[in-house]
Design a protein around this motif. Sequence first.
Motif, PDB file in Angstrom:
ATOM      1  N   CYS A 163       0.829  -1.071  -0.087  1.00 34.48           N
ATOM      2  CA  CYS A 163       0.092  -0.102   0.004  1.00 34.48           C
ATOM      3  C   CYS A 163       0.780   1.296   0.082  1.00 34.48           C
ATOM      4  O   CYS A 163       1.567   1.490   0.986  1.00 34.48           O
ATOM      5  CB  CYS A 163      -0.815  -0.054   1.197  1.00 34.48           C
ATOM      6  SG  CYS A 163      -1.569  -1.580   1.617  1.00 34.48           S
ATOM      7  N   THR A 164       0.560   1.900  -1.289  1.00 30.41           N
ATOM      8  CA  THR A 164       1.527   3.382  -1.026  1.00 30.41           C
ATOM      9  C   THR A 164       0.343   4.338  -1.233  1.00 30.41           C
ATOM     10  O   THR A 164      -0.464   4.127  -2.427  1.00 30.41           O
ATOM     11  CB  THR A 164       2.519   3.299  -1.955  1.00 30.41           C
ATOM     12  OG1 THR A 164       2.104   3.605  -3.223  1.00 30.41           O
ATOM     13  CG2 THR A 164       3.316   2.198  -2.210  1.00 30.41           C
ATOM     14  N   GLY A 165       0.292   5.329  -0.551  1.00 30.40           N
ATOM     15  CA  GLY A 165      -0.491   6.439  -1.008  1.00 30.40           C
ATOM     16  C   GLY A 165      -2.019   6.218  -0.980  1.00 30.40           C
ATOM     17  O   GLY A 165      -2.320   5.141  -0.085  1.00 30.40           O
ATOM     18  N   CYS A 166      -2.999   6.938  -1.285  1.00 29.42           N
ATOM     19  CA  CYS A 166      -4.239   6.922  -1.316  1.00 29.42           C
ATOM     20  C   CYS A 166      -4.828   5.717  -2.263  1.00 29.42           C
ATOM     21  O   CYS A 166      -5.944   5.319  -2.017  1.00 29.42           O
ATOM     22  CB  CYS A 166      -4.872   8.083  -1.430  1.00 29.42           C
ATOM     23  SG  CYS A 166      -4.083   9.139  -2.905  1.00 29.42           S
ATOM     24  N   GLY A 167      -4.129   5.127  -3.248  1.00 27.48           N
ATOM     25  CA  GLY A 167      -4.808   4.478  -4.305  1.00 27.48           C
ATOM     26  C   GLY A 167      -5.051   3.237  -3.640  1.00 27.48           C
ATOM     27  O   GLY A 167      -6.083   2.355  -4.258  1.00 27.48           O
TER      28      GLY A 167
ATOM     29  N   ASN B 294       3.561 -11.643  -8.552  1.00 25.55           N
ATOM     30  CA  ASN B 294       4.410 -11.415  -9.947  1.00 25.55           C
ATOM     31  C   ASN B 294       3.841  -9.904 -10.511  1.00 25.55           C
ATOM     32  O   ASN B 294       4.160  -9.437 -11.548  1.00 25.55           O
ATOM     33  CB  ASN B 294       4.313 -12.259 -11.074  1.00 25.55           C
ATOM     34  CG  ASN B 294       2.876 -12.527 -11.349  1.00 25.55           C
ATOM     35  OD1 ASN B 294       1.803 -12.308 -10.767  1.00 25.55           O
ATOM     36  ND2 ASN B 294       2.807 -13.302 -12.500  1.00 25.55           N
ATOM     37  N   LEU B 295       2.851  -9.529  -9.620  1.00 25.88           N
ATOM     38  CA  LEU B 295       2.247  -8.127 -10.291  1.00 25.88           C
ATOM     39  C   LEU B 295       2.464  -7.129  -9.238  1.00 25.88           C
ATOM     40  O   LEU B 295       2.143  -7.349  -8.034  1.00 25.88           O
ATOM     41  CB  LEU B 295       0.650  -8.193 -10.522  1.00 25.88           C
ATOM     42  CG  LEU B 295       0.075  -7.025 -10.873  1.00 25.88           C
ATOM     43  CD1 LEU B 295       0.630  -6.345 -12.095  1.00 25.88           C
ATOM     44  CD2 LEU B 295      -1.581  -7.224 -10.970  1.00 25.88           C
ATOM     45  N   PHE B 296       2.969  -6.005  -9.420  1.00 26.91           N
ATOM     46  CA  PHE B 296       3.344  -4.924  -8.521  1.00 26.91           C
ATOM     47  C   PHE B 296       2.380  -3.661  -8.948  1.00 26.91           C
ATOM     48  O   PHE B 296       2.609  -3.298  -9.737  1.00 26.91           O
ATOM     49  CB  PHE B 296       4.716  -4.444  -8.351  1.00 26.91           C
ATOM     50  CG  PHE B 296       5.170  -3.947  -7.284  1.00 26.91           C
ATOM     51  CD1 PHE B 296       4.238  -3.623  -6.085  1.00 26.91           C
ATOM     52  CD2 PHE B 296       6.381  -3.685  -7.047  1.00 26.91           C
ATOM     53  CE1 PHE B 296       4.485  -2.753  -5.086  1.00 26.91           C
ATOM     54  CE2 PHE B 296       6.728  -3.106  -5.848  1.00 26.91           C
ATOM     55  CZ  PHE B 296       6.080  -2.532  -4.760  1.00 26.91           C
ATOM     56  N   LEU B 297       1.283  -3.231  -8.023  1.00 23.94           N
ATOM     57  CA  LEU B 297       0.574  -2.161  -8.261  1.00 23.94           C
ATOM     58  C   LEU B 297       1.038  -1.070  -7.235  1.00 23.94           C
ATOM     59  O   LEU B 297       1.138  -1.253  -6.095  1.00 23.94           O
ATOM     60  CB  LEU B 297      -0.981  -2.331  -7.940  1.00 23.94           C
ATOM     61  CG  LEU B 297      -1.910  -3.021  -8.904  1.00 23.94           C
ATOM     62  CD1 LEU B 297      -3.273  -3.243  -8.260  1.00 23.94           C
ATOM     63  CD2 LEU B 297      -2.133  -2.016 -10.046  1.00 23.94           C
ATOM     64  N   ILE B 298       1.847  -0.028  -7.961  1.00 27.99           N
ATOM     65  CA  ILE B 298       2.047   1.145  -7.203  1.00 27.99           C
ATOM     66  C   ILE B 298       1.018   2.198  -6.925  1.00 27.99           C
ATOM     67  O   ILE B 298       0.579   2.884  -7.860  1.00 27.99           O
ATOM     68  CB  ILE B 298       3.325   1.821  -7.699  1.00 27.99           C
ATOM     69  CG1 ILE B 298       4.261   0.864  -8.247  1.00 27.99           C
ATOM     70  CG2 ILE B 298       3.827   2.926  -7.033  1.00 27.99           C
ATOM     71  CD1 ILE B 298       5.267   0.128  -7.321  1.00 27.99           C
ATOM     72  N   THR B 299       0.112   2.082  -6.046  1.00 29.67           N
ATOM     73  CA  THR B 299      -1.189   2.785  -5.858  1.00 29.67           C
ATOM     74  C   THR B 299      -0.697   4.104  -5.297  1.00 29.67           C
ATOM     75  O   THR B 299      -0.934   4.066  -3.981  1.00 29.67           O
ATOM     76  CB  THR B 299      -1.910   1.694  -4.937  1.00 29.67           C
ATOM     77  OG1 THR B 299      -1.470   1.747  -3.684  1.00 29.67           O
ATOM     78  CG2 THR B 299      -2.440   0.450  -5.697  1.00 29.67           C
ATOM     79  N   GLY B 300      -0.465   5.126  -6.046  1.00 27.18           N
ATOM     80  CA  GLY B 300      -0.601   6.458  -5.511  1.00 27.18           C
ATOM     81  C   GLY B 300       0.861   7.164  -5.378  1.00 27.18           C
ATOM     82  O   GLY B 300       1.822   6.519  -5.796  1.00 27.18           O
ATOM     83  N   TYR B 301       0.940   8.071  -4.571  1.00 25.33           N
ATOM     84  CA  TYR B 301       1.988   8.969  -4.615  1.00 25.33           C
ATOM     85  C   TYR B 301       3.186   8.227  -4.130  1.00 25.33           C
ATOM     86  O   TYR B 301       2.801   7.188  -2.914  1.00 25.33           O
ATOM     87  CB  TYR B 301       1.737  10.088  -4.088  1.00 25.33           C
ATOM     88  CG  TYR B 301       1.487  10.254  -2.723  1.00 25.33           C
ATOM     89  CD1 TYR B 301       2.330   9.931  -1.418  1.00 25.33           C
ATOM     90  CD2 TYR B 301       0.178  10.166  -2.146  1.00 25.33           C
ATOM     91  CE1 TYR B 301       1.989   9.755  -0.172  1.00 25.33           C
ATOM     92  CE2 TYR B 301      -0.402   9.911  -0.901  1.00 25.33           C
ATOM     93  CZ  TYR B 301       0.565   9.779  -0.052  1.00 25.33           C
ATOM     94  OH  TYR B 301       0.165   9.893   1.328  1.00 25.33           O
TER      95      TYR B 301
END
Lengths: 169, 211
Positions: free
Chosen positions: B28-32, B61-68
């Motif tokens: 979990c990064t940021g607000c996304g 194997n999937l990296f979602l960078i969610t937000g700032y």
Amino acid sequence: MTSSLSTRLDATFKGVELGSGDDDRLAVSIPREAVVPVLTFLKEEGYDYLQLISCVDWIDRGEFELVYLLSFYTEDEVGGDGGKQDVLLKTTVPREQASAPTAIGVFAIAEPHEREIHELYGIHFEGHPRLTPLLLDRDYEIPPFRKDFDTKQYVADVFDRVPPVEEEG
Amino acid sequence: MDRNQLMKWIKTPTKMAHKYSLNAVYFCTGCGIIEVPPTITTRWDAERFGVVATATPRHANLFLITGYVSVKTLRAIIRTYEQMPEPKYTVGFGSCTINGGMYWDSYNTINQLDKYIPVDGYIAGCMPRPEAIFIAVTHLWTLIDKDMADGYKRYRKNYGAYRANQEMVLGELEWPPLFPTEIHTNTGEGETDATAATPTMTEREKDDELA
């Protein structure tokens, strides 16, 4: 009861200025040296909860303003009328060699607040046991919440300077 | 099973397997990240698309960078990304990963994520809806089919440049390089080393110059 609190504050301490508050909050301006005695006084009055310490950078006036917001858990003990105001305690600190006495001795919760203000505004709190970084991962020449910190210039110097990685299409 | 895809399964089974078992690291990064719980749970049910959230990067194997991404988070992102086994796919979620979004002038957020780790695709928006994640997933299928989701290969190849960029922002990194760094460098002065190490690079560069 509130009026009597302000009169008692006025009578007990020198240099107390009663500012314009509103129905819910009583604004009090005090000199820097009186912060700890006034906080102790208010704690004995029943204000047992320091909600926050905030800081404002008045760069034109060349000073920081520290704002202590005092509140209380129990309404019966304070005033007894159930309509007690919170207290906004304001004090000013010069921007040059900014330092203020720590309030940890009165309210232990002041520790993280003062640490954060030290990190973001660069105010030194005398007597604070550990003014180490709390939130930030980097060193800044000017603490980043000061008004003379140029964020756009900083972004251009630090983050925009990083070159894109060459990628072949 | 879709009969039209039967030949694909026979010809390229690994690709098809990668496509339909995307394990997203629950980072979990940021607000996304607020969009991710409804996406992976019953309301939108990402498992229809083969997307499952995993607790550890070593299974993902999937990296979602969610937000700032703040500077502090970038350190964690790099460590997480380097722990993931290959093949791995990165998707930048929200406009903050593209150019900083509303935090473009912040003192503490890196603006372009793809300067530090390779990104296979972006979902634009602030915030993107969960449906946008599924559109991204289907796009990612296409990219995997066409061998275009090659971020992990680019990371291996340009590791020197990525590592240099990471060190520019984070200072000296406390973990050793994942790959040899001298294969390709981003700055001009490293050119001679690069040509010595990989002769094929020079041919490619000549082609670039001719073009």
